[in-house]
Design a protein around this motif. Structure first.
Motif, PDB file in Angstrom:
ATOM      1  N   GLY A  82       1.227  -1.078  -0.194  1.00 10.17           N
ATOM      2  CA  GLY A  82      -0.223  -0.444   0.293  1.00 10.17           C
ATOM      3  C   GLY A  82       0.941   1.642  -0.146  1.00 10.17           C
ATOM      4  N   LEU A  83       2.281   1.508   0.253  1.00 11.65           N
ATOM      5  CA  LEU A  83       3.069   2.094   0.589  1.00 11.65           C
ATOM      6  C   LEU A  83       3.188   2.602  -0.701  1.00 11.65           C
ATOM      7  CD1 LEU A  83       4.408   2.273   4.281  1.00 11.65           C
ATOM      8  CD2 LEU A  83       2.966   3.840   3.165  1.00 11.65           C
ATOM      9  N   PHE A  84       3.821   1.365  -0.976  1.00 21.94           N
ATOM     10  CA  PHE A  84       5.085   2.064  -2.360  1.00 21.94           C
ATOM     11  C   PHE A  84       4.032   1.142  -3.482  1.00 21.94           C
ATOM     12  CE2 PHE A  84       7.703   0.383   1.246  1.00 21.94           C
ATOM     13  CZ  PHE A  84       8.321   1.812   2.006  1.00 21.94           C
ATOM     14  N   GLY A  85       3.501   1.318  -3.655  1.00 27.55           N
ATOM     15  CA  GLY A  85       2.562   1.053  -4.525  1.00 27.55           C
ATOM     16  C   GLY A  85       3.687  -0.857  -5.656  1.00 27.55           C
ATOM     17  N   ILE A  86       4.597  -1.339  -4.508  1.00 27.76           N
ATOM     18  CA  ILE A  86       5.198  -2.408  -5.228  1.00 27.76           C
ATOM     19  C   ILE A  86       4.783  -4.068  -5.521  1.00 27.76           C
ATOM     20  CG2 ILE A  86       6.946  -0.834  -5.509  1.00 27.76           C
ATOM     21  CD1 ILE A  86       8.015  -3.222  -3.214  1.00 27.76           C
ATOM     22  N   GLY A  87       3.794  -4.299  -4.630  1.00 24.65           N
ATOM     23  CA  GLY A  87       3.159  -5.465  -4.110  1.00 24.65           C
ATOM     24  C   GLY A  87       4.463  -5.334  -3.369  1.00 24.65           C
ATOM     25  N   GLY A  88       4.005  -7.122  -2.334  1.00 26.43           N
ATOM     26  CA  GLY A  88       4.696  -7.460  -0.917  1.00 26.43           C
ATOM     27  C   GLY A  88       5.516  -8.653  -2.070  1.00 26.43           C
ATOM     28  N   LEU A 121       9.278  -8.388  -0.309  1.00 32.15           N
ATOM     29  CA  LEU A 121       8.946  -8.504   1.370  1.00 32.15           C
ATOM     30  C   LEU A 121       8.816  -9.944   1.668  1.00 32.15           C
ATOM     31  CD1 LEU A 121       9.489  -7.499   3.685  1.00 32.15           C
ATOM     32  CD2 LEU A 121       7.481  -7.037   3.969  1.00 32.15           C
ATOM     33  N   ILE A 122       8.001 -10.187   0.838  1.00 37.22           N
ATOM     34  CA  ILE A 122       7.614 -11.846   0.792  1.00 37.22           C
ATOM     35  C   ILE A 122       8.362 -12.937   0.591  1.00 37.22           C
ATOM     36  CG2 ILE A 122       5.656 -13.815   0.777  1.00 37.22           C
ATOM     37  CD1 ILE A 122       3.835 -11.781   0.444  1.00 37.22           C
ATOM     38  N   VAL A 123       9.179 -12.908  -0.034  1.00 35.22           N
ATOM     39  CA  VAL A 123      10.061 -13.924  -0.756  1.00 35.22           C
ATOM     40  C   VAL A 123      11.325 -14.250  -0.155  1.00 35.22           C
ATOM     41  CG1 VAL A 123      11.744 -14.578  -2.183  1.00 35.22           C
ATOM     42  CG2 VAL A 123       9.010 -13.885  -3.026  1.00 35.22           C
ATOM     43  N   LEU A 133      13.391 -25.148  -0.289  1.00 30.97           N
ATOM     44  CA  LEU A 133      13.024 -24.055   0.955  1.00 30.97           C
ATOM     45  C   LEU A 133      12.692 -22.679   0.001  1.00 30.97           C
ATOM     46  CD1 LEU A 133      15.020 -21.509   1.789  1.00 30.97           C
ATOM     47  CD2 LEU A 133      15.644 -23.595   2.566  1.00 30.97           C
ATOM     48  N   THR A 134      14.033 -22.064  -1.651  1.00 33.92           N
ATOM     49  CA  THR A 134      13.673 -21.214  -2.295  1.00 33.92           C
ATOM     50  C   THR A 134      12.624 -21.301  -3.300  1.00 33.92           C
ATOM     51  OG1 THR A 134      16.239 -20.687  -1.708  1.00 33.92           O
ATOM     52  CG2 THR A 134      14.795 -19.906  -3.756  1.00 33.92           C
ATOM     53  N   HIS A 135      12.236 -22.521  -3.725  1.00 33.59           N
ATOM     54  CA  HIS A 135      11.699 -22.668  -4.828  1.00 33.59           C
ATOM     55  C   HIS A 135       9.878 -22.671  -4.334  1.00 33.59           C
ATOM     56  CE1 HIS A 135      14.994 -24.479  -6.080  1.00 33.59           C
ATOM     57  NE2 HIS A 135      14.098 -24.276  -8.184  1.00 33.59           N
ATOM     58  N   MET A 136       9.784 -22.987  -3.148  1.00 28.64           N
ATOM     59  CA  MET A 136       8.231 -22.923  -2.175  1.00 28.64           C
ATOM     60  C   MET A 136       8.014 -21.455  -1.538  1.00 28.64           C
ATOM     61  SD  MET A 136       9.296 -26.331   0.254  1.00 28.64           S
ATOM     62  CE  MET A 136       8.080 -25.155   1.952  1.00 28.64           C
ATOM     63  N   ALA A 137       9.170 -21.145  -1.306  1.00 28.58           N
ATOM     64  CA  ALA A 137       9.244 -19.143  -1.390  1.00 28.58           C
ATOM     65  C   ALA A 137       8.637 -18.117  -2.151  1.00 28.58           C
ATOM     66  CB  ALA A 137      10.445 -18.628  -0.675  1.00 28.58           C
ATOM     67  N   VAL A 138       8.935 -18.421  -3.403  1.00 26.73           N
ATOM     68  CA  VAL A 138       8.639 -18.022  -5.031  1.00 26.73           C
ATOM     69  C   VAL A 138       7.410 -18.307  -4.685  1.00 26.73           C
ATOM     70  CG1 VAL A 138       9.043 -18.045  -7.374  1.00 26.73           C
ATOM     71  CG2 VAL A 138      11.046 -17.270  -5.890  1.00 26.73           C
ATOM     72  N   ALA A 139       6.997 -19.946  -5.039  1.00 21.05           N
ATOM     73  CA  ALA A 139       5.468 -20.265  -4.992  1.00 21.05           C
ATOM     74  C   ALA A 139       4.383 -19.567  -4.723  1.00 21.05           C
ATOM     75  CB  ALA A 139       5.482 -21.839  -5.360  1.00 21.05           C
ATOM     76  N   THR A 140       4.657 -19.435  -3.177  1.00 25.86           N
ATOM     77  CA  THR A 140       3.775 -19.434  -2.545  1.00 25.86           C
ATOM     78  C   THR A 140       3.510 -17.906  -2.161  1.00 25.86           C
ATOM     79  OG1 THR A 140       4.697 -20.893  -0.672  1.00 25.86           O
ATOM     80  CG2 THR A 140       3.026 -19.306   0.401  1.00 25.86           C
ATOM     81  N   SER A 141       4.789 -17.080  -2.716  1.00 27.34           N
ATOM     82  CA  SER A 141       4.532 -15.636  -2.652  1.00 27.34           C
ATOM     83  C   SER A 141       3.310 -15.907  -4.347  1.00 27.34           C
ATOM     84  CB  SER A 141       5.674 -14.888  -3.211  1.00 27.34           C
ATOM     85  OG  SER A 141       5.522 -13.485  -3.521  1.00 27.34           O
ATOM     86  N   LEU A 142       3.561 -15.988  -5.174  1.00 23.12           N
ATOM     87  CA  LEU A 142       2.882 -16.096  -5.770  1.00 23.12           C
ATOM     88  C   LEU A 142       1.632 -16.536  -5.462  1.00 23.12           C
ATOM     89  CD1 LEU A 142       5.130 -17.356  -8.989  1.00 23.12           C
ATOM     90  CD2 LEU A 142       4.125 -14.835  -8.877  1.00 23.12           C
ATOM     91  N   ALA A 143       1.119 -16.886  -5.187  1.00 21.83           N
ATOM     92  CA  ALA A 143      -0.015 -18.130  -4.653  1.00 21.83           C
ATOM     93  C   ALA A 143      -0.919 -16.491  -4.101  1.00 21.83           C
ATOM     94  CB  ALA A 143      -0.392 -19.497  -3.327  1.00 21.83           C
ATOM     95  N   THR A 144       0.023 -15.843  -3.113  1.00 22.06           N
ATOM     96  CA  THR A 144      -0.727 -15.021  -2.015  1.00 22.06           C
ATOM     97  C   THR A 144      -1.140 -14.062  -3.024  1.00 22.06           C
ATOM     98  OG1 THR A 144       1.309 -13.762  -1.619  1.00 22.06           O
ATOM     99  CG2 THR A 144       0.606 -15.487  -0.097  1.00 22.06           C
ATOM    100  N   ILE A 192       7.042 -12.091  -7.971  1.00 22.78           N
ATOM    101  CA  ILE A 192       6.673 -10.949  -7.713  1.00 22.78           C
ATOM    102  C   ILE A 192       5.457 -10.717  -8.242  1.00 22.78           C
ATOM    103  CG2 ILE A 192       8.525  -9.896  -6.674  1.00 22.78           C
ATOM    104  CD1 ILE A 192       9.013  -8.652  -9.927  1.00 22.78           C
ATOM    105  N   GLY A 193       5.149  -9.299  -8.157  1.00 20.24           N
ATOM    106  CA  GLY A 193       3.323  -9.608  -9.331  1.00 20.24           C
ATOM    107  C   GLY A 193       4.458  -8.527 -10.540  1.00 20.24           C
TER     108      GLY A 193
END
Length: 265
Positions: free
Chosen positions: A20-26, A29-31, A48-59, A157-158
């Protein structure tokens, strides 16, 4: 599990505020935070890195829906730009996930570290591309969408970090660029998530509570808290000193980038 879920709720809150602050998507920060959290939980380093990327995309798949609706109600989304971009994005996202899966976890972290450093420089010094003399054509938009989808699905990322500068460079006003970029996050997240689920479905190294590479406790915790906090961040954006906040977030990304670079060289 309760403490873990609480951690993900807090992460989702911070990601929402940052979006919301920066308009860059989360995702930026999430990954990295998910990578550190998954490592602390003892998840296998090869996934674990592939899980972080995949979970971020899902959110992003969930949170981008409300974002697109809000921008559409204000009439800010250029659907004529979005359609050819989305075609390229869909193919690019599939290619990007397949690229990421072929890379070892430490190599993927190294690439993310370089990307975080570049974004930190862009935010810290407010670097913006000059406008080009002409608006883009359909073929160019499809090609640009392919590159944006490919890179975004690798980094989890988005796409706003890439698509907003591209559209402003190609003579689109900032309001339209931001809104259309938000719409582009939906096909990136959709195809990226589906491909990560498909490719990770029979991956034996994955821990419990995963669907493909998507880790469900993190996904649920983040989506519960990120959407309302994104509205809070957007409200704060009008009252807090944006240049100072951007430089603070740039420092965070700089530290994340250096951490990944030096730990994987």
């Amino acid at each position: 599990m309760l403490m873990t879920l609480l951690l993900y709720l807090v992460l989702g809150a911070f990601a929402g505020v940052a979006a919301g602050l920066f308009g860059i998507g989360g995702g930026l920060l999430i990954v990295p935070v998910l990578i550190f959290t998954f490592a602390a939980q003892g998840f296998p380093v090869e996934v674990l890195t592939h899980m972080a990327v995949a979970t971020s995309l899902a959110t992003i798949l969930v949170t981008s829906i409300s974002s697109v609706r809000a921008h559409h109600k204000r009439g800010a989304v250029s659907w004529s730009l979005f359609r050819p971009l989305a075609v390229g994005i869909l193919f690019g996202a599939v290619l990007g996930v397949n690229t990421a899966v072929l890379l070892p976890g430490p190599t993927l972290q190294l690439i993310f570290g370089v990307f975080a450093l570049l974004v930190a420089l862009q935010m810290g010094f407010n670097l913006q591309p000059p406008q080009s003399p002409a608006a883009p054509g359909t073929k160019e938009l499809a090609g640009a969408g392919g590159v944006i989808g490919w890179a975004s699905s690798i980094f989890g990322i988005g796409g706003g970090t890439l698509s907003v500068p591209y559209m402003t460079w190609r003579r689109q006003e900032m309001r339209v660029a931001v809104a259309t970029s938000a719409a582009c996050g939906l096909p990136i997240a959709l195809m990226g998530t589906l491909t990560n689920v498909w490719l990770g479905w029979e991956q034996e190294a994955l821990p419990e509570w995963t669907i493909g590479y998507v880790y469900l406790p993190a996904f649920l915790g983040i989506i519960i808290s990120s959407a309302p906090c994104a509205k809070l961040g957007a409200r704060w954006a009008h009252n807090l000193p944006q240049p100072v906040l951007k430089k603070c977030f740039a420092v965070f990304l700089l530290l994340v980038g250096l951490r990944f670079l030096f730990s994987n060289l």
